[in-house]
Design a protein around this motif. Structure first.
Motif, PDB file in Angstrom:
ATOM      1  N   PRO A 143     -21.086 -28.396  31.849  1.00  0.00           N
ATOM      2  CA  PRO A 143     -20.775 -27.199  31.064  1.00  0.00           C
ATOM      3  C   PRO A 143     -21.302 -27.281  29.635  1.00  0.00           C
ATOM      4  N   SER A 144     -21.286 -28.462  29.040  1.00  0.00           N
ATOM      5  CA  SER A 144     -21.806 -28.661  27.689  1.00  0.00           C
ATOM      6  C   SER A 144     -22.471 -30.029  27.647  1.00  0.00           C
ATOM      7  N   PRO A 145     -23.773 -30.094  27.808  1.00  0.00           N
ATOM      8  CA  PRO A 145     -24.477 -31.379  27.856  1.00  0.00           C
ATOM      9  C   PRO A 145     -24.195 -32.231  26.622  1.00  0.00           C
ATOM     10  N   GLY A 146     -23.999 -33.540  26.849  1.00  0.00           N
ATOM     11  CA  GLY A 146     -23.765 -34.463  25.758  1.00  0.00           C
ATOM     12  C   GLY A 146     -22.321 -34.617  25.374  1.00  0.00           C
ATOM     13  N   LYS A 147     -21.436 -33.866  25.983  1.00  0.00           N
ATOM     14  CA  LYS A 147     -20.018 -33.956  25.671  1.00  0.00           C
ATOM     15  C   LYS A 147     -19.222 -34.300  26.920  1.00  0.00           C
ATOM     16  N   THR A 148     -18.095 -34.953  26.682  1.00  0.00           N
ATOM     17  CA  THR A 148     -17.141 -35.172  27.763  1.00  0.00           C
ATOM     18  C   THR A 148     -16.297 -33.912  27.916  1.00  0.00           C
ATOM     19  N   SER A 149     -16.238 -33.396  29.110  1.00  0.00           N
ATOM     20  CA  SER A 149     -15.486 -32.164  29.343  1.00  0.00           C
ATOM     21  C   SER A 149     -14.372 -32.399  30.347  1.00  0.00           C
ATOM     22  N   THR A 150     -13.214 -31.814  30.062  1.00  0.00           N
ATOM     23  CA  THR A 150     -12.068 -31.852  30.961  1.00  0.00           C
ATOM     24  C   THR A 150     -11.627 -30.421  31.196  1.00  0.00           C
ATOM     25  N   LEU A 151     -11.449 -30.063  32.442  1.00  0.00           N
ATOM     26  CA  LEU A 151     -11.143 -28.682  32.810  1.00  0.00           C
ATOM     27  C   LEU A 151      -9.876 -28.643  33.655  1.00  0.00           C
ATOM     28  N   VAL A 152      -8.998 -27.699  33.359  1.00  0.00           N
ATOM     29  CA  VAL A 152      -7.795 -27.481  34.163  1.00  0.00           C
ATOM     30  C   VAL A 152      -7.791 -26.023  34.614  1.00  0.00           C
ATOM     31  N   LEU A 153      -7.657 -25.832  35.918  1.00  0.00           N
ATOM     32  CA  LEU A 153      -7.646 -24.492  36.506  1.00  0.00           C
ATOM     33  C   LEU A 153      -6.259 -24.161  37.031  1.00  0.00           C
ATOM     34  N   TYR A 154      -5.789 -22.951  36.761  1.00  0.00           N
ATOM     35  CA  TYR A 154      -4.572 -22.415  37.358  1.00  0.00           C
ATOM     36  C   TYR A 154      -5.005 -21.352  38.371  1.00  0.00           C
ATOM     37  N   VAL A 155      -4.724 -21.572  39.637  1.00  0.00           N
ATOM     38  CA  VAL A 155      -5.134 -20.628  40.673  1.00  0.00           C
ATOM     39  C   VAL A 155      -3.890 -20.122  41.405  1.00  0.00           C
ATOM     40  N   PRO A 156      -3.450 -18.888  41.128  1.00  0.00           N
ATOM     41  CA  PRO A 156      -2.262 -18.357  41.805  1.00  0.00           C
ATOM     42  C   PRO A 156      -2.534 -18.111  43.279  1.00  0.00           C
ATOM     43  N   HIS A 157      -1.493 -18.270  44.092  1.00  0.00           N
ATOM     44  CA  HIS A 157      -1.606 -18.015  45.522  1.00  0.00           C
ATOM     45  C   HIS A 157      -1.349 -16.530  45.772  1.00  0.00           C
ATOM     46  N   ALA A 158      -2.272 -15.708  45.322  1.00  0.00           N
ATOM     47  CA  ALA A 158      -2.177 -14.259  45.475  1.00  0.00           C
ATOM     48  C   ALA A 158      -3.563 -13.732  45.829  1.00  0.00           C
ATOM     49  N   GLN A 159      -3.614 -12.921  46.858  1.00  0.00           N
ATOM     50  CA  GLN A 159      -4.902 -12.468  47.366  1.00  0.00           C
ATOM     51  C   GLN A 159      -5.430 -11.245  46.628  1.00  0.00           C
ATOM     52  N   THR A 160      -4.529 -10.404  46.127  1.00  0.00           N
ATOM     53  CA  THR A 160      -4.939  -9.170  45.455  1.00  0.00           C
ATOM     54  C   THR A 160      -4.162  -9.012  44.163  1.00  0.00           C
ATOM     55  N   VAL A 161      -4.613  -8.079  43.318  1.00  0.00           N
ATOM     56  CA  VAL A 161      -3.914  -7.839  42.068  1.00  0.00           C
ATOM     57  C   VAL A 161      -2.523  -7.275  42.325  1.00  0.00           C
ATOM     58  N   GLU A 162      -2.353  -6.567  43.449  1.00  0.00           N
ATOM     59  CA  GLU A 162      -1.035  -6.018  43.806  1.00  0.00           C
ATOM     60  C   GLU A 162      -0.049  -7.121  44.158  1.00  0.00           C
ATOM     61  N   ASP A 163      -0.556  -8.271  44.589  1.00  0.00           N
ATOM     62  CA  ASP A 163       0.313  -9.396  44.948  1.00  0.00           C
ATOM     63  C   ASP A 163       0.785 -10.175  43.721  1.00  0.00           C
ATOM     64  N   MET A 164       0.197  -9.882  42.559  1.00  0.00           N
ATOM     65  CA  MET A 164       0.483 -10.671  41.373  1.00  0.00           C
ATOM     66  C   MET A 164       1.833 -10.280  40.778  1.00  0.00           C
TER      67      MET A 164
END
Length: 513
Positions: A143-164
């Motif tokens: 994602p950014s060459p030359g740097k150490t990158s740490t990424l955290v993703l939050y992925v809800p278990h919802a298929q559509t915006v109506e399920d949110m």
């Protein structure tokens, strides 16, 4: 470092490049804000785990996050599901596809259940939280060459915006990216959204405010950790958070609206109702541990300085027999004293009485006090004593417990000595604690309790009050008969003046008349 983030305009090219294993178009991660930071990858990871375990740090709509799965070695022993990812799919059909990020390797997966405060409005929702770090492979761009990158993703278990649900922003996923330069010891944190639906830019002001808030909280916690901040207040030392909050939610749904609609006092019902519901929830879970869930062994309770009587009413309604007394009858007693109590001197669950402990001597030439308006502070052995913001009775609580061999809880509020007079307690013994009036009072009462032979437990109660320290005495270090109560009274200032103060109160008659 002050929080003054760079804002990306809607439609900015992605910084995070996610691959799509299903063969379709790769997800579009839109950056929202980026902020320079002084804390490194280790602190970032620690703070993100804290936020995952405590989503309530980011929003008041949520109670907590129950960890259902964690594949980090050493972390999963206390979770419901620890092992293969197949186990996750077995209990959640909405389990999303694993994420693959260019130039990064997935290092940890957690699944949490988000528990809302109001489950009548929204149901809990599962959410997968993935940790990714810069890959050592040179075959793909980072994602950014030359740097150490740490990424955290939050992925809800919802298929559509109506399920949110209401408490979650209407996006497919949320990302927090930490980029770090080890040579300069400087870095940045940024927040990114995977929009709903695909291909739509995040121009909605409400969503952008959510992203701003998430980054602001992360930056604040990260910088505080770097400066060596340590948390002073620790909740859930006696009762686990999930048990308390589940009980509290049930009580709130059952009583809050009904009680507030019928509120008879001039005080603010929101403060008192939710506070007493929280104390009731704690006590019910505590008593379940002490006496069993079937309540057959429950010995009864007495609430000294019971005030409006709501706490007594709730506990009675939930099947816990007991009574309370106060020096002044309240309007609410007409609707709350509906449950008879054999242990009460009048048979009613709420009684107008002043406390005159049996160990307080009658001064010479003092007019005797009529027995009908006083209580001697002696209770049947084992009766659980509740002292909730009982003011003058607060320091007497562990003493009364020792006199009758009764467990107790005290939630101190205003500072009074053993004569009932206002005073400032000495500073806490622990020099690392604040020297405030409240901290001094709490430690002073704890000292009295220890000298009365109690092992004192402390719980910072989850109630809407700054006076939320609960001191609990349910285990003894010495037998009650071995406690020299007279020496304890003398050590903590004596009781001269207490009898006269009660005599004046009784002479003027019950204050409700």
């Amino acid at each position: 470092m002050a929080f003054a983030p760079e804002e990306f305009t809607p439609g900015t090219s992605p910084i995070i490049h996610e691959l799509c294993s299903s063969g379709g178009d790769p997800p579009h991660w839109e950056p929202l804000y980026r902020q320079a930071c002084d804390f490194g990858p280790e602190i970032f990871t620690q703070r993100m785990v804290t936020f995952i375990r405590n989503p309530n740090l980011n929003t008041t709509w949520l109670f907590r996050g129950d960890i259902l799965f964690d594949d980090e070695p050493g972390y999963g022993e206390d979770t419901e599901h620890h092992g293969s990812l197949d186990m996750v799919g077995s209990f959640d059909v909405a389990w999303p596809e694993r994420r693959v990020v260019a130039g990064m390797t997935r290092t940890r997966t957690m699944v949490r259940k988000l528990i809302p405060r109001n489950q009548r409005r929204d149901d809990p929702m599962n959410q997968t939280c993935e940790f990714h770090r810069t890959s050592t492979s040179q075959d793909v761009p980072t994602p950014s060459p030359g740097k150490t990158s740490t990424l955290v993703l939050y992925v809800p278990h919802a298929q559509t915006v109506e399920d949110m649900p209401f408490y979650h922003p209407s996006v497919r996923a949320i990302a927090h990216l930490h980029e770090w330069d080890a040579d300069t010891q400087r870095g940045s944190v940024s927040v990114h959204f995977h929009p709903f639906p695909a291909g739509i830019f995040v121009a909605d002001e409400k969503l952008r405010r959510v992203g701003y808030h998430l980054l602001e909280r992360l930056h604040k916690h990260g910088e505080s950790s770097l400066r060596g901040y340590t948390k002073r207040v620790h909740h859930d030392a006696v009762i686990p958070q999930p048990r308390f909050q589940d009980r509290y939610s049930a009580l709130k749904n059952k009583y809050a609206r009904v009680v507030m609609d019928a509120w008879a006092e001039t005080t603010d019902p929101k403060k008192h109702v939710f506070e007493d519901l929280g104390i009731a929830a704690f006590l019910m879970e505590l008593w379940s541990d002490m006496y069993g869930a079937d309540r057959v062994r429950f010995p009864g309770f007495v609430d000294i300085g019971c005030g409006n009587g709501l706490l007594v009413y709730i506990l009675n309604q939930e099947g816990y027999p007991g009574w309370g007394f106060d020096a002044r009858k309240r309007k609410s007693w007409l609707q709350y004293s509906t449950t008879p109590c054999a242990a009460s001197p009048t048979g009613s669950s709420l009684v107008e009485r002043c406390l005159m402990p049996s160990v307080v001597p009658k001064p010479e030439n003092e007019t005797p006090i009529e027995d009908g308006f006083i209580h001697d502070g002696l209770f049947e052995k084992g009766t659980f004593i509740i002292s909730n913001h009982a003011d003058e009775l607060t320091p007497w609580t562990p003493i009364l417990g020792a006199l009758s061999d009764c467990p107790w809880i005290s939630i101190p509020c205003c500072s009074h000595d053993l004569t009932g007079a206002r005073f400032r307690a000495p500073p806490p013994r622990d020099k690392t604690k604040p020297k405030s009036t409240y901290a001094s009072l709490v430690d002073w009462v704890a000292q009295i309790a220890e000298d009365c032979g109690w092992t004192v437990e402390t719980e910072m109660l989850r109630i809407p009050s700054t006076r939320n320290t609960g001191l609990l005495g349910r285990r003894r270090t010495i037998d009650t008969q071995d406690v020299n109560i007279a020496s304890v009274l003398a050590k903590y200032g004596g009781v001269a003046g207490y009898y006269a103060n009660i005599a004046k109160l009784v002479k003027t008659g019950p204050r409700s008349h």
